[in-house]
Motif scaffolding. Sequence first.
Motif: not given
Ligand code: SF4
Lengths: 83, 412
Positions: B260-262, B279-287
Amino acid sequence: MAVTTEQIADAMYEMVKEVQGKKKLKAMDLTHAMIDRYGAEGCDKKMCKAAIRDLIDNDRCVYTYFGGSYIELPHEEGAASGG
Amino acid sequence: MSETNGKGSATPLLDELEKGDWPSFVTQIKEMAADGNEQCQQLLELLERSYREKIGHWKHGGIVGVHGYGGGVIGRYNDLPEEFPAIAHFHTLRVNMPTGWFYTSEVLRKICDIWDEHGSGLTNMHGSTGDIILLGTTTDELEPTFQALSEADFDLGGSGSDVRTPSACVGPARCEWACYDTLDLCNDLTQTFQDELHRPAFPYKFKFKCSGCPNDCVASIARSDMSIIGTWRDDIRIDQDEVRAYAEGGMNIERDICGNCPTKCMAWDGNELEIDNSNCVKCMHCINAMPKALRPGVDTGATILLGAKAPIVQGAQLSSVLIPFIKLEPPYQEIKDLAERIWDFWGEHGKNRERVGELMQRVGLGNFLEAIEVEPLPEMIAAPRDNPYVFYEEYYEEEDEEAEEEEPAAVP
Ligand code: SF4
Ligand code: SF4
């Protein structure tokens, strides 16, 4: 032409008075008009801000709201009477 | 009104709004009406009538306010004052809430006491701007209410064409994800821009909202002209033992976290979680999904975005990136200077009731950035262009222009 805040306030007051009931002026309309009239060297935005504050604090003008905020002469509130 | 006069409910349409699981404002107004509050009784009658006739009976705006201020009071009058005299004036006061909405119960009681004395007693905690909303009073009661609120250390918030009451998420006071001190910044902006908050001088409203991380709990990206959203620019902190504990506890890391990481920048080999942070876009999903195992980095700050607004003339708009990363430490001069440059340009070129985001679209991002002295950056681009016709000025010489004029138009 160098002017004082009081002179700007007076000129703004005259402008508001002249259009009262016909047109509504915003703070930025008054500011632009003053800078056009006195030139950017003699009259800046800070002075205009102080002049508007002076007009409001001394009850010469009031803020009104009609979809946006305007500066007008104090008057009887039309909406209050149900009109 | 709630009484039935033996002929069924007097407010059958409003009664519909009491059905279902959610608290109902109708029930609450009815409770106050039953206690003998005349304003609440007439409010219910007028509202029922509006629902029946499908006509609003409120007039909005005018000259009401407190001395010296151009914001904080929203004038409301009903257009049937003879029939509904108790609510002929029913003005709203917006009161600047404590940053992060922290109250003591004593203070809440104080506000309610003031409002019982000077207004209808009805409140809305909180309005969409975040302010404490005091609903329903008369013009004569405005100054006394303001006086009582001032004595209780409260001030009015913004309304009209001014800086609206800035708001912030609870940030570091309660939340481990906060990448900057949202409460301090919000309070600082509020204090710094008191003049802009109380004395409307803009083409239209301007909202600041501060969120401590990209979860954006105050919805700043959708609801503020300037969204200040916490972020980090180093690596997500990983506790591999805790990641393994999540896996042992039944979490499908491959599917539910990496899948689910974008940007698909995560990999899980059954033992270690790897993140390609570039390449992380800081979407916060994993956190959000593995709060014990993952945390934002330590080099934290904020992204500043500009231009959100609710649908008015041209539809809703989210704010877009203006400053990809900024360190946020007191006295926050950089952000204040930026706001002032934006207001200068907006004041000069904005049309009446034009929000900053609309101005930015109208004049074009390039011109806007030049005017506010911000360098264009790739992060400002929401999506790659799909128009293949690119006009490169530096390659387009004057001779080409002349040659083009001389050449007859090609026949396809
Ligand atoms: S915050 Fe986590 S899920 Fe979101 S882009 Fe970064 S690594 Fe992927
Ligand atoms: S926006 Fe982030 S920092 Fe602020 S309360 Fe929400 S999760 Fe916490």
